[in-house]
Enzyme design. Structure first.
Site, mmCIF file in Angstrom:
data_model
loop_
_atom_site.group_PDB
_atom_site.id
_atom_site.type_symbol
_atom_site.label_atom_id
_atom_site.label_comp_id
_atom_site.label_asym_id
_atom_site.label_seq_id
_atom_site.Cartn_x
_atom_site.Cartn_y
_atom_site.Cartn_z
ATOM 1 N N TRP A 102 0.824 -1.205 0.000
ATOM 2 C CA TRP A 102 0.000 0.000 0.000
ATOM 3 C C TRP A 102 0.854 1.249 0.000
ATOM 4 O O TRP A 102 0.495 2.245 -0.623
ATOM 5 C CB TRP A 102 -0.979 -0.001 1.174
ATOM 6 C CG TRP A 102 -2.010 -1.082 1.061
ATOM 7 C CD1 TRP A 102 -2.230 -2.112 1.932
ATOM 8 C CD2 TRP A 102 -2.963 -1.265 -0.003
ATOM 9 N NE1 TRP A 102 -3.246 -2.911 1.470
ATOM 10 C CE2 TRP A 102 -3.711 -2.417 0.299
ATOM 11 C CE3 TRP A 102 -3.239 -0.570 -1.182
ATOM 12 C CZ2 TRP A 102 -4.737 -2.889 -0.543
ATOM 13 C CZ3 TRP A 102 -4.262 -1.034 -2.003
ATOM 14 C CH2 TRP A 102 -4.984 -2.177 -1.683
ATOM 15 N N ASP A 172 -1.497 6.373 6.516
ATOM 16 C CA ASP A 172 -2.571 5.510 6.022
ATOM 17 C C ASP A 172 -2.856 4.500 7.134
ATOM 18 O O ASP A 172 -2.052 3.609 7.391
ATOM 19 C CB ASP A 172 -2.111 4.813 4.735
ATOM 20 C CG ASP A 172 -3.170 3.840 4.191
ATOM 21 O OD1 ASP A 172 -4.238 3.688 4.817
ATOM 22 O OD2 ASP A 172 -2.905 3.249 3.125
ATOM 23 N N LYS A 196 -12.404 -1.869 7.108
ATOM 24 C CA LYS A 196 -11.735 -2.840 7.967
ATOM 25 C C LYS A 196 -12.192 -2.699 9.417
ATOM 26 O O LYS A 196 -12.608 -3.673 10.019
ATOM 27 C CB LYS A 196 -10.226 -2.718 7.845
ATOM 28 C CG LYS A 196 -9.710 -3.398 6.563
ATOM 29 C CD LYS A 196 -8.877 -2.536 5.692
ATOM 30 C CE LYS A 196 -8.629 -3.183 4.332
ATOM 31 N NZ LYS A 196 -7.830 -2.321 3.455
HETATM 32 C C1 LIG Z 1 -7.287 -1.843 2.310
HETATM 33 C C2 LIG Z 1 -6.223 -0.851 2.280
HETATM 34 C C3 LIG Z 1 -6.139 0.129 1.283
HETATM 35 C C4 LIG Z 1 -7.081 0.178 0.104
HETATM 36 O O1 LIG Z 1 -8.240 0.819 0.427
HETATM 37 P P1 LIG Z 1 -9.344 1.204 -0.684
HETATM 38 O O2 LIG Z 1 -10.431 1.735 0.184
HETATM 39 O O3 LIG Z 1 -9.690 -0.055 -1.400
HETATM 40 O O4 LIG Z 1 -8.769 2.222 -1.575
HETATM 41 C C5 LIG Z 1 -5.124 1.069 1.382
HETATM 42 N N1 LIG Z 1 -4.246 1.053 2.397
HETATM 43 C C6 LIG Z 1 -4.293 0.122 3.350
HETATM 44 C C7 LIG Z 1 -3.284 0.148 4.459
HETATM 45 C C8 LIG Z 1 -5.263 -0.858 3.324
HETATM 46 O O5 LIG Z 1 -5.311 -1.793 4.293
#
Ligand SMILES: *Cc1c(COP(=O)(O)O)cnc(C)c1O
Length: 360
Positions: A102, A172, A196
């Site tokens: 990511w 993030d 999540k």
């Molecule tokens: C799941 C995830 C993403 C992707 O998220 P989207 O909502 O599908 O864009 C980005 N960063 C992390 C750390 C993730 O776990």
């Protein structure tokens, strides 16, 4: 009705009580004679839901007055672009700490918006087994911001403490927000897709320092400016009302458990038994992540052969242990133990792992 043991990496398990409340309120929301999805986003019923989500996030995460909370769309991926669009100016550069798939994506997208630097990467032989120590970061003191990924969903690593940076720290937190108490004041910006730990997909939570909102670029389309959404309490345009509603239910469940300290304790119990089970069978279950970087959200391990992994997954499935296949880019087994996953489910998995170790 059947409910399986859901270890999906995202979207992932939701608290049963949040779903039950949605079921009970689906056709007639609080005596209004319609579902929340059918209400105007300008009406008082939806506004109450919206405000409850904003105030619960502020309370649970102890977000100080210095920061705004935004409910946006487009997922974490949109933030990969929106952050540099807002915060990175021509002539400046932004630092990225690369700890997994990511952060690679965040970096790649930022390259489309401006100049970026890699301040550190922990990649070795195409994989990431740890997060860096603070002293490994080669930070540019003039950077527009420093971007990190607090929990690396694919590789199963997690920052236990966060680096002190002179530039605003951007994180993030898609896969570990709300999993433990946090000092929000340390961050210039935090973002997380909801799917999540907060609710279903559809909303992205952005927590941003107000001075960064105020000083952000205005030469970008209005819809992408943080200031547009901050000014309108994230009601500039139609929000994904049902996703926000379900987040309300999830946040009520977190409050009912006692907030983020209680959630952290729960998450520790789950991952303590799971890591202990992995470590008890080193000949069969191999945990690639360095212990100090082990995630309490995504637990990754491999078996000695792909055949064994296939058998493991097939037999797990028979016991209704679902969502254990590792990410397609990494392979192996990944157990996602997000907030809503119950300790009881993790114990069923560990019993299965112990039995599997006897027959393998
Ligand atoms: C799941 C995830 C993403 C992707 O998220 P989207 O909502 O599908 O864009 C980005 N960063 C992390 C750390 C993730 O776990």
């Amino acid at each position: 009705m059947k409910r399986v043991h859901n270890f999906n990496a995202g979207p992932s398990a939701l608290p049963l009580s949040a779903l039950e409340l949605a079921r009970d309120e689906l056709l007639d929301f609080e005596g209004s004679g319609m579902s929340i999805m059918e209400h105007s986003h300008r009406g008082k019923e939806y506004e109450r839901v919206h405000d409850e989500v904003l105030s619960s996030l502020r309370e649970l995460l102890a977000v100080p007055d210095s920061h705004d909370i935004l409910l946006l769309q487009g997922g974490a991926h949109q933030q990969f672009a929106q952050i540099p669009m807002n915060l990175l100016r021509p002539g400046q550069s932004a630092d990225y700490v690369i700890t997994g798939g990511w952060s690679e994506r965040a970096l790649d997208e930022a390259k489309n918006c401006g100049t970026v630097r890699v301040a550190c990467t922990t990649q070795v032989d195409k994989v990431y087994r740890r997060v860096p120590t603070e002293s490994e970061l080669q930070l540019d003191p003039n950077a527009a911001y420093v971007h990190i990924t607090s929990n690396n969903t694919l590789f199963g690593t997690q920052w236990q403490t966060f680096p002190k940076t002179s530039a605003p720290l951007v994180a993030d937190m898609s896969s570990d927000i709300m999993s433990r108490p946090l000092d929000v004041a340390q961050f210039g910006l935090i973002y997380a897709g909801a799917q999540k730990n907060i609710g279903p997909s559809g909303i992205t939570v952005v927590i941003i320092r107000k001075d960064l909102v105020a000083s952000a670029r205005t030469d970008i389309p209005k819809i992408f400016r943080y200031s547009t959404h901050a000014k309108e309490r994230s009601l500039y345009h139609t929000p994904p009302t049902f996703s926000v509603y379900l987040a309300r239910n999830v946040l009520r469940w977190i409050k009912g458990l006692g907030g983020l300290s209680a959630i952290e304790q729960r998450n520790r119990e789950k991952t303590d038994v799971l890591y202990a089970t992995i470590d008890a069978h080193p000949e069969l279950y191999r945990a690639p992540v360095e212990k100090a970087s082990r995630s309490r959200m995504n637990i990754v391990f491999t078996l000695p052969s792909e055949d064994l992994e296939k058998r493991f997954l097939a037999e797990a499935q028979k016991r209704e242990l679902i969502g254990l296949k590792g990410h397609r880019s990494v392979g192996g087994i990944r157990v996602s133990t997000y907030n809503a996953v119950e300790l009881a489910s993790v114990k069923v998995l560990c019993e299965f792992m112990n039995e599997f170790a006897k027959t393998a």
